[in-house]
Design a protein around this motif. Sequence first.
Motif, PDB file in Angstrom:
ATOM      1  N   GLN A   3       0.863  -1.175   0.000  1.00 51.20           N
ATOM      2  CA  GLN A   3       0.000   0.000   0.000  1.00 51.20           C
ATOM      3  C   GLN A   3       0.908   1.237   0.000  1.00 51.20           C
ATOM      4  O   GLN A   3       1.895   1.285   0.724  1.00 51.20           O
ATOM      5  N   ASP A   5       1.146   5.807  -1.052  1.00 56.01           N
ATOM      6  CA  ASP A   5       0.454   7.023  -1.461  1.00 56.01           C
ATOM      7  C   ASP A   5       0.421   7.132  -2.980  1.00 56.01           C
ATOM      8  O   ASP A   5      -0.619   7.405  -3.575  1.00 56.01           O
ATOM      9  N   ARG A  25       6.039  11.882   0.325  1.00 56.40           N
ATOM     10  CA  ARG A  25       4.966  10.887   0.336  1.00 56.40           C
ATOM     11  C   ARG A  25       5.589   9.488   0.296  1.00 56.40           C
ATOM     12  O   ARG A  25       6.796   9.329   0.093  1.00 56.40           O
ATOM     13  N   CYS A 162      -7.250   2.733  -8.421  1.00 57.45           N
ATOM     14  CA  CYS A 162      -6.822   2.423  -7.046  1.00 57.45           C
ATOM     15  C   CYS A 162      -5.458   1.745  -7.008  1.00 57.45           C
ATOM     16  O   CYS A 162      -5.041   1.262  -5.946  1.00 57.45           O
ATOM     17  N   SER A 178      -2.826   2.148  -4.277  1.00 60.16           N
ATOM     18  CA  SER A 178      -2.311   3.512  -4.090  1.00 60.16           C
ATOM     19  C   SER A 178      -3.437   4.528  -4.202  1.00 60.16           C
ATOM     20  O   SER A 178      -4.464   4.277  -4.838  1.00 60.16           O
ATOM     21  N   SER A 179      -3.208   5.679  -3.591  1.00 58.12           N
ATOM     22  CA  SER A 179      -4.162   6.779  -3.698  1.00 58.12           C
ATOM     23  C   SER A 179      -4.109   7.400  -5.087  1.00 58.12           C
ATOM     24  O   SER A 179      -5.128   7.768  -5.655  1.00 58.12           O
ATOM     25  N   LYS A 180      -2.894   7.525  -5.626  1.00 60.23           N
ATOM     26  CA  LYS A 180      -2.699   8.093  -6.964  1.00 60.23           C
ATOM     27  C   LYS A 180      -1.762   7.178  -7.749  1.00 60.23           C
ATOM     28  O   LYS A 180      -0.805   6.640  -7.183  1.00 60.23           O
ATOM     29  N   ASN A 346      -7.900   9.837 -10.287  1.00 59.66           N
ATOM     30  CA  ASN A 346      -6.701   9.394  -9.564  1.00 59.66           C
ATOM     31  C   ASN A 346      -5.669   8.709 -10.455  1.00 59.66           C
ATOM     32  O   ASN A 346      -4.707   8.125  -9.945  1.00 59.66           O
ATOM     33  N   VAL A 388      -3.635  13.032   0.981  1.00 59.33           N
ATOM     34  CA  VAL A 388      -3.720  11.687   0.433  1.00 59.33           C
ATOM     35  C   VAL A 388      -4.495  10.813   1.408  1.00 59.33           C
ATOM     36  O   VAL A 388      -4.099  10.644   2.562  1.00 59.33           O
ATOM     37  N   VAL A 389      -5.619  10.289   0.953  1.00 56.76           N
ATOM     38  CA  VAL A 389      -6.431   9.373   1.756  1.00 56.76           C
ATOM     39  C   VAL A 389      -6.241   7.984   1.172  1.00 56.76           C
ATOM     40  O   VAL A 389      -6.584   7.720   0.020  1.00 56.76           O
ATOM     41  N   ASN A 390      -5.685   7.103   1.945  1.00 59.88           N
ATOM     42  CA  ASN A 390      -5.342   5.782   1.421  1.00 59.88           C
ATOM     43  C   ASN A 390      -6.019   4.691   2.243  1.00 59.88           C
ATOM     44  O   ASN A 390      -5.537   4.289   3.286  1.00 59.88           O
ATOM     45  N   GLU A 391      -7.184   4.258   1.800  1.00 53.59           N
ATOM     46  CA  GLU A 391      -7.887   3.179   2.479  1.00 53.59           C
ATOM     47  C   GLU A 391      -7.243   1.842   2.116  1.00 53.59           C
ATOM     48  O   GLU A 391      -6.786   1.638   0.998  1.00 53.59           O
TER      49      GLU A 391
END
Length: 515
Positions: A3, A5, A25, A162, A178-180, A346, A388-391
């Motif tokens: 996982q 960013d 990041r 994602c 990843s977030s981006k 994204n 950055v929101v990374n679920e």
Amino acid sequence: MPQSDIVIIGSGIAALSAAYHLKNRKVVIITKSLWADSNSMLAQGGIAAVTQKNDSWENHYRDTLIAGCFHNDEKNVEFLVKDGPKEIKDWCQKGITFDTDENGQFLLGKEGAHSQHRILHAGGDATGLKVTSFLYQAVKASVTIVENEMATDLIIKDGICCGVYTKNEKGEITQYISSKTIIASGGCGAVYGNTSNAEVITGDGIAMAYRAGAEIADMEFIQFHPTMLHVNGRCVGLISEAVRGEGAILVNQNGEAFMEHKHDQKDLAPRDIVARAIFDEMKKGNNVFLDISCIKNFQTRFPTISEICVRNGIDLKKGKIPVAPGMHFLMGGIRTNDKGETSINNLFAIGEAACTGVHGANRLASNSLLEGLVFAKRVADHINSKPVVNEKKVFPNIQEECCETLKISLPTKKQIQEMMNKYVGIQRTQAELNYVINWFMRYERFFQNNNVKNFTKEEIEIINLLTVGWLIATSASMRTESRGGHYRLDFPVADDNTWRKKQIIRTKQEMVVGV
């Protein structure tokens, strides 16, 4: 399941520059071979930027539009030429050194379609290697670099990217969440075979984005570099345009300087014009050479080129280098805005994989490394401006049919290259394009496939080449004019006001022409 960013696919100048500006990041760089296997490392020319008072960004802007046949995104061109000098200054302060004279002033070269001497070089003809190596050293301690893993499929959930699936040399599949996600995987030189590109450049990022539903634009615009070293019927290395910038002249075996009456800039005309002139000479049965006899200390000024020539049996003392055009650069790619955003949330694209519109229908010499630096910084600044929101997410591996069950065999890489060279080359006609499109459509089930990760790495490369070849051919069929890197024998050359802003955009769902 890693996982992060940011996941960056590719390891050239755009990828490494973006990674540098995102180093606060959690960044993962994924490259399908070694980090150094990129077109950026092979770039012999230089970086075009205004650094002298007798030049201006307006001059550079105008030269870029003229070379691009006014098909450029003018806003993005302005970002390129205005931000370029700032990027050069910043990187010099960080430690990159460009060639200077005894007084410490930049040794500026001049290349095709430039109105001024504004090309910076490093190590003579090793600018790409010097700059890219510096960037690698600057980021290697702060980002994770994964080598010998091939990005195969983007992970798309509810229209949002994602992350990406990869496959390593053992055939093991990994999900990188990843977030981006940033695609910086380069162009598609291998689809033509005779190319200045690194062997690993098989259009992977563009094909992957297309399969995921991203908009792909301007694929018909292919720049053929006029002067590749031509030995025994093959293009075996690049002879930089900087050689002509130093005074070398194109001649045939009779010593005729055939560019004299082709263009007012003669041997330094835009690349599409010079490439077609050489192609026409060769169609007449003539051999074409670069006469370098006027360049003093050639081997000192161009050590990389000299080594390529000597390695291929060329006696530089004779003062002539045999040349022919070869695929060099893709002006199209994954359609982006000025911040590198694609049509998929994204998902970003930079470098040659992206179509920012700065190059129009024909790239101005030495604008590619500049684009990599400028737009990588723009993408990074945009991402850094947002949290950055990374679920934590897990996506099931979808089992895909293997090649054997698809009831049809894939062609070889050589077969694809032969079809592209013969039917979608420097000069094109509707009849030839129709023929090659029908050939590609035999394999439509492969390149329309959303999920290829369970094929072998070699099969995935073939599928990617089929995809970009089909995109180039179908886009070329739709553009019923000659402009820049797209030349139709059955349609005239467009003037500056014809179809000035029209892009041919391919999506997986439909083909549209956008204005």
